[in-house]
Scaffold this motif. Structure first.
Motif, PDB file in Angstrom:
ATOM      1  N   GLN A 188       0.829  -1.214   0.000  1.00 47.11           N
ATOM      2  CA  GLN A 188       0.000   0.000   0.000  1.00 47.11           C
ATOM      3  C   GLN A 188       0.864   1.265   0.000  1.00 47.11           C
ATOM      4  N   SER A 189       2.051   1.172   0.617  1.00 40.89           N
ATOM      5  CA  SER A 189       2.889   2.361   0.753  1.00 40.89           C
ATOM      6  C   SER A 189       4.357   1.977   0.680  1.00 40.89           C
ATOM      7  N   LEU A 190       5.194   2.970   0.399  1.00 39.36           N
ATOM      8  CA  LEU A 190       6.641   2.850   0.489  1.00 39.36           C
ATOM      9  C   LEU A 190       7.108   3.796   1.590  1.00 39.36           C
ATOM     10  N   LEU A 191       7.956   3.293   2.475  1.00 45.07           N
ATOM     11  CA  LEU A 191       8.385   4.064   3.643  1.00 45.07           C
ATOM     12  C   LEU A 191       9.864   4.403   3.570  1.00 45.07           C
ATOM     13  N   TYR A 298      13.816  19.797  -0.993  1.00 44.37           N
ATOM     14  CA  TYR A 298      13.757  18.873  -2.126  1.00 44.37           C
ATOM     15  C   TYR A 298      13.248  17.504  -1.663  1.00 44.37           C
ATOM     16  N   TRP A 299      12.780  16.720  -2.620  1.00 40.34           N
ATOM     17  CA  TRP A 299      12.294  15.381  -2.312  1.00 40.34           C
ATOM     18  C   TRP A 299      13.443  14.365  -2.277  1.00 40.34           C
ATOM     19  N   ALA A 300      13.391  13.487  -1.330  1.00 39.92           N
ATOM     20  CA  ALA A 300      14.081  12.193  -1.418  1.00 39.92           C
ATOM     21  C   ALA A 300      12.980  11.186  -1.695  1.00 39.92           C
ATOM     22  N   ALA A 301      13.201  10.287  -2.643  1.00 38.05           N
ATOM     23  CA  ALA A 301      12.082   9.481  -3.122  1.00 38.05           C
ATOM     24  C   ALA A 301      12.504   8.054  -3.434  1.00 38.05           C
ATOM     25  N   ILE A 302      11.536   7.139  -3.312  1.00 39.24           N
ATOM     26  CA  ILE A 302      11.724   5.762  -3.765  1.00 39.24           C
ATOM     27  C   ILE A 302      10.524   5.331  -4.604  1.00 39.24           C
ATOM     28  N   ARG A 307       8.687  -4.713 -10.782  1.00 42.05           N
ATOM     29  CA  ARG A 307       7.288  -5.136 -10.711  1.00 42.05           C
ATOM     30  C   ARG A 307       6.435  -3.991 -11.234  1.00 42.05           C
ATOM     31  N   ASN A 308       5.317  -4.312 -11.870  1.00 38.01           N
ATOM     32  CA  ASN A 308       4.436  -3.263 -12.370  1.00 38.01           C
ATOM     33  C   ASN A 308       3.903  -2.496 -11.167  1.00 38.01           C
ATOM     34  N   PRO A 309       4.367  -1.260 -10.961  1.00 38.54           N
ATOM     35  CA  PRO A 309       4.085  -0.579  -9.689  1.00 38.54           C
ATOM     36  C   PRO A 309       2.626  -0.159  -9.555  1.00 38.54           C
ATOM     37  N   LYS A 310       2.066  -0.495  -8.410  1.00 38.99           N
ATOM     38  CA  LYS A 310       0.716  -0.053  -8.052  1.00 38.99           C
ATOM     39  C   LYS A 310       0.764   0.691  -6.718  1.00 38.99           C
ATOM     40  N   THR A 311       1.969   1.132  -6.365  1.00 37.33           N
ATOM     41  CA  THR A 311       2.193   1.801  -5.089  1.00 37.33           C
ATOM     42  C   THR A 311       2.747   3.198  -5.344  1.00 37.33           C
ATOM     43  N   PRO A 312       2.184   4.230  -4.713  1.00 33.05           N
ATOM     44  CA  PRO A 312       2.690   5.595  -4.919  1.00 33.05           C
ATOM     45  C   PRO A 312       4.147   5.741  -4.473  1.00 33.05           C
ATOM     46  N   THR A 313       4.788   6.764  -4.993  1.00 32.91           N
ATOM     47  CA  THR A 313       6.164   7.093  -4.616  1.00 32.91           C
ATOM     48  C   THR A 313       6.263   7.339  -3.111  1.00 32.91           C
ATOM     49  N   GLY A 314       7.307   6.776  -2.496  1.00 34.05           N
ATOM     50  CA  GLY A 314       7.583   7.077  -1.096  1.00 34.05           C
ATOM     51  C   GLY A 314       8.439   8.329  -1.018  1.00 34.05           C
ATOM     52  N   LEU A 315       8.093   9.250  -0.136  1.00 29.07           N
ATOM     53  CA  LEU A 315       8.740  10.559  -0.117  1.00 29.07           C
ATOM     54  C   LEU A 315       9.261  10.941   1.262  1.00 29.07           C
ATOM     55  N   ALA A 316      10.440  11.542   1.285  1.00 29.90           N
ATOM     56  CA  ALA A 316      10.991  12.218   2.454  1.00 29.90           C
ATOM     57  C   ALA A 316      11.412  13.611   2.004  1.00 29.90           C
ATOM     58  N   VAL A 317      11.814  14.446   2.947  1.00 25.99           N
ATOM     59  CA  VAL A 317      12.161  15.835   2.632  1.00 25.99           C
ATOM     60  C   VAL A 317      13.645  16.073   2.897  1.00 25.99           C
ATOM     61  N   ALA A 333       6.458  14.328  -7.549  1.00 22.85           N
ATOM     62  CA  ALA A 333       7.311  13.251  -7.049  1.00 22.85           C
ATOM     63  C   ALA A 333       8.294  12.816  -8.128  1.00 22.85           C
ATOM     64  N   PRO A 334       9.574  12.635  -7.802  1.00 22.29           N
ATOM     65  CA  PRO A 334      10.564  12.211  -8.801  1.00 22.29           C
ATOM     66  C   PRO A 334      10.192  10.886  -9.452  1.00 22.29           C
ATOM     67  N   VAL A 335      10.534  10.780 -10.723  1.00 26.58           N
ATOM     68  CA  VAL A 335      10.202   9.597 -11.512  1.00 26.58           C
ATOM     69  C   VAL A 335      11.465   8.772 -11.735  1.00 26.58           C
ATOM     70  N   SER A 336      11.363   7.467 -11.531  1.00 23.73           N
ATOM     71  CA  SER A 336      12.474   6.541 -11.750  1.00 23.73           C
ATOM     72  C   SER A 336      12.386   5.937 -13.146  1.00 23.73           C
ATOM     73  N   PRO A 337      13.430   5.242 -13.588  1.00 19.87           N
ATOM     74  CA  PRO A 337      13.330   4.504 -14.855  1.00 19.87           C
ATOM     75  C   PRO A 337      12.128   3.570 -14.813  1.00 19.87           C
ATOM     76  N   ILE A 338      11.552   3.276 -15.973  1.00 25.08           N
ATOM     77  CA  ILE A 338      10.358   2.445 -16.043  1.00 25.08           C
ATOM     78  C   ILE A 338      10.618   1.088 -15.387  1.00 25.08           C
ATOM     79  N   TRP A 339       9.618   0.529 -14.763  1.00 23.26           N
ATOM     80  CA  TRP A 339       9.764  -0.622 -13.873  1.00 23.26           C
ATOM     81  C   TRP A 339      10.390  -1.837 -14.554  1.00 23.26           C
ATOM     82  N   ASN A 340      10.125  -2.043 -15.851  1.00 25.41           N
ATOM     83  CA  ASN A 340      10.630  -3.242 -16.534  1.00 25.41           C
ATOM     84  C   ASN A 340      11.817  -2.950 -17.445  1.00 25.41           C
TER      85      ASN A 340
END
Length: 571
Positions: A188-191, A298-302, A307-317, A333-340
């Motif tokens: 459900q979330s990324l921490l 600025y955002w720190a993000a994961i 895996r085909n992501p169904k979970t929102p970006t996890g964010l810190a400051v 939220a920062p975007v990572s390379p595509i999941w696959n």
């Protein structure tokens, strides 16, 4: 006079080392607690009422003593000190039914081990799926004052990355063992450092809250983003560790270049990235400079990879002082390379090379090679993972005790094969005729021998699907000699191994439809799990045990025994 001088120098060095080494003690109570890391309240396993659990901090050469009192009323517990070699103390590795009996409710157990190498590590529960239930924390080992890092920085921070479910680990475990199979689903979330943000609008509010129902409070300070404060112009060391249960993660510091300097506590040739794949069980140390517009945070993000992501970006400051921590970035939220995008992940993995002069090159040849084929199988209606057609099941007698005291019937008497079935087609689901079986495979190596382990990936039971698996070895670090696509061919692929500057790791990923080659020296007497670090996969049988030199060990501590066929064992 010269020999006397040298002797005095050696004595002085010994005295300095003794002065630096210390005993670091912790007293922990383990129990349930209510927490809301992503604003949704649920049951969490925790140490001393803290989530994440307390950070252990010690100096290289120190002895760490952790007294555990298990207050969990319903289950046992163990702690694995991930990345610690446990030389001379393999019974304190913290792997249930391998190195020790679990700590029962109400019992007290004391771990005592030496931290033999500086670096970024962590610890976690290693019984059932307790890591997924929140039982983990940082373990940071500093260099003594007499040693210096081969890089400079002004300050440091550490963060743990994790994925998070609202469903309890007990529901998850039951689903994994059910017929029909019920997967844990995507998180459900990324921490980041135990904090995230779930969309509370997805939970209808009831006032007062309905007993037994999930409640979500977006205004709770307990789920405010984790904050990483920095002073403009300064350079920082950021210690990153992934304790994720399922997800491969990609870490980003918005707008900031990161220089990767360590991996799993080992020095690597520095290289620059703007995003970094971090697989479960891995740690990285990166340097970054706070060189952006100082009027902003600025955002720190994961984000999820593999895996085909169904979970929102996890964010810190990332907070630029003296800005307020509550000054949230207005950027998306920062975007990572595509999941696959596997090619990008493999390219990044191949950039990680040992720092010559700090890490030793591997032995040029191995004494033994084992090929481990990982498959997903259907065993009597149960969905399982298997290695060379054996899905691992824990026996109630610890492996180390079974070997040390030659306890019959405690482990599989037939050793597993060094090579899987021949002519296996890794690109299609496994044939029913190659159905796996349950077992407790144990590889026994001659002490001091050099071992190559080829981990071969394959298609799951779903057509056109192969997953990333991060493989972790207890008690050792290994050289990652190379990666390849397709079926491993010993006649030609071994020629491509990097024997000059391969990275030294304790966890390495095998990519979809590919293989990874690992080399280690079996020089640490004990019984050591080798397993996929994805929590559901290991729970479903994706692991085995390596052992060497057991009979060189002294008597095992009585507190590690008392279960299975060790009941009443007095040695």
């Amino acid at each position: 006079m010269k020999s006397v001088g040298v002797g005095c120098l050696v004595l002085l060095m010994v005295m300095l080392h003794a002065a630096e080494a210390a005993v670091v003690k912790y007293d922990w109570n383990v129990d349930y607690m209510f927490g809301a890391p992503d604003c949704v309240e649920k049951l969490i396993l925790a140490v001393n009422g803290q989530y994440p659990s307390p950070t252990i901090r010690a100096v290289e050469g120190d002895t760490v003593v952790v007294k555990i009192t298990n207050h969990i009323p319903t289950e046992s517990v163990v702690f694995h000190w991930h990345g610690m070699h446990q030389r001379g103390t393999p019974y304190f590795d913290g792997a249930a039914y391998v190195s020790q009996c679990p700590i029962n409710p109400g019992e007290i157990f004391t771990y005592k081990f030496k931290v033999d190498r500086a670096g970024t590590y962590f610890y976690h529960g290693h019984f059932g799926m307790q890591r997924s239930g929140g039982l983990y924390g940082s373990l940071i080992v500093d260099l003594p004052a007499s040693k210096k890092e081969p890089f400079a920085y002004d300050g440091e921070h550490s963060i743990l990355l994790n994925d998070w479910w609202h469903k309890s680990i007990y529901e998850q475990e039951l689903g994994l063992n059910s017929v029909p199979f019920r997967f844990v689903g995507e998180p459900q979330s990324l921490l980041i450092e135990g904090r995230g943000k779930y969309n509370c609008s997805l939970y209808p509010a009831t006032v007062p809250p309905t007993p037994g129902c999930l409640t979500c409070n977006a205004t709770s300070p307990k789920c405010a983003p984790h904050v990483i404060p920095v002073t403009p112009g300064k350079t920082y060391r950021l210690r990153i560790a992934s304790v994720a249960s399922l997800s491969s993660l990609n870490f980003i510091l918005e707008g900031h270049k990161m220089t990767v300097v360590q991996a799993d506590g080992r020095y690597i040739k520095p290289f620059d990235v703007y995003n970094l794949d971090v697989y479960s069980g891995q740690t990285y140390d990166v340097l970054f400079t706070a060189d952006q517009d100082a009027s902003k945070n600025y955002w720190a993000a994961i984000n999820v990879r593999g895996r085909n992501p169904k979970t929102p970006t996890g964010l810190a400051v990332l907070q630029y002082l003296p800005n307020e921590a509550t000054l949230l970035p207005t950027t998306p939220a920062p975007v990572s390379p595509i999941w696959n995008d596997t090619a990008t992940s493999i390219s990044l993995a191949k950039q990680i090379l040992a720092k010559v002069g700090y890490e030793a090159a591997p032995p040029k040849k191995s004494h033994r090679t084992i090929v481990i084929l990982g498959t997903q199988n259907n065993i009597n209606g149960n969905l399982k993972w298997a290695l060379n057609n054996i899905s691992y099941v824990h026996n109630p007698t610890p492996v180390i005790a079974a070997l040390k005291y030659n306890i019959k019937g405690a482990i599989d008497s037939t050793p597993p094969p060094d090579y899987p079935v021949q002519d296996y087609n890794i690109f299609v689901p496994p044939k029913p005729s190659l159905s796996a079986n349950y077992g407790s495979p144990l590889y026994v190596f001659k002490r001091g021998s050099v071992v190559d382990v080829i981990v071969q990936n394959s298609n799951t039971l779903t057509p056109n699907n192969s997953e990333i698996h991060p493989w972790h070895l207890h008690g050792h670090d290994f050289w990652v000699l190379g990666y390849g696509q397709g079926m491993y061919d010993s006649t030609k692929d071994a020629a491509s191994f990097n024997l000059i500057d391969p990275p030294v790791r304790n966890t390495a990923a095998v990519f979809p439809y590919g293989w990874v080659a690992l080399r280690f020296v079996a020089d640490n007497p004990g019984a050591w799990p080798f397993h996929c670090h994805i929590e559901p996969h290991f729970h479903m049988g994706m692991g085995t045990v390596f052992a060497e030199g057991i009979h060189n060990l002294p008597k095992l501590p009585s507190q590690t025994l008392g279960c299975g066929l060790t009941k009443g064992l007095h040695r």
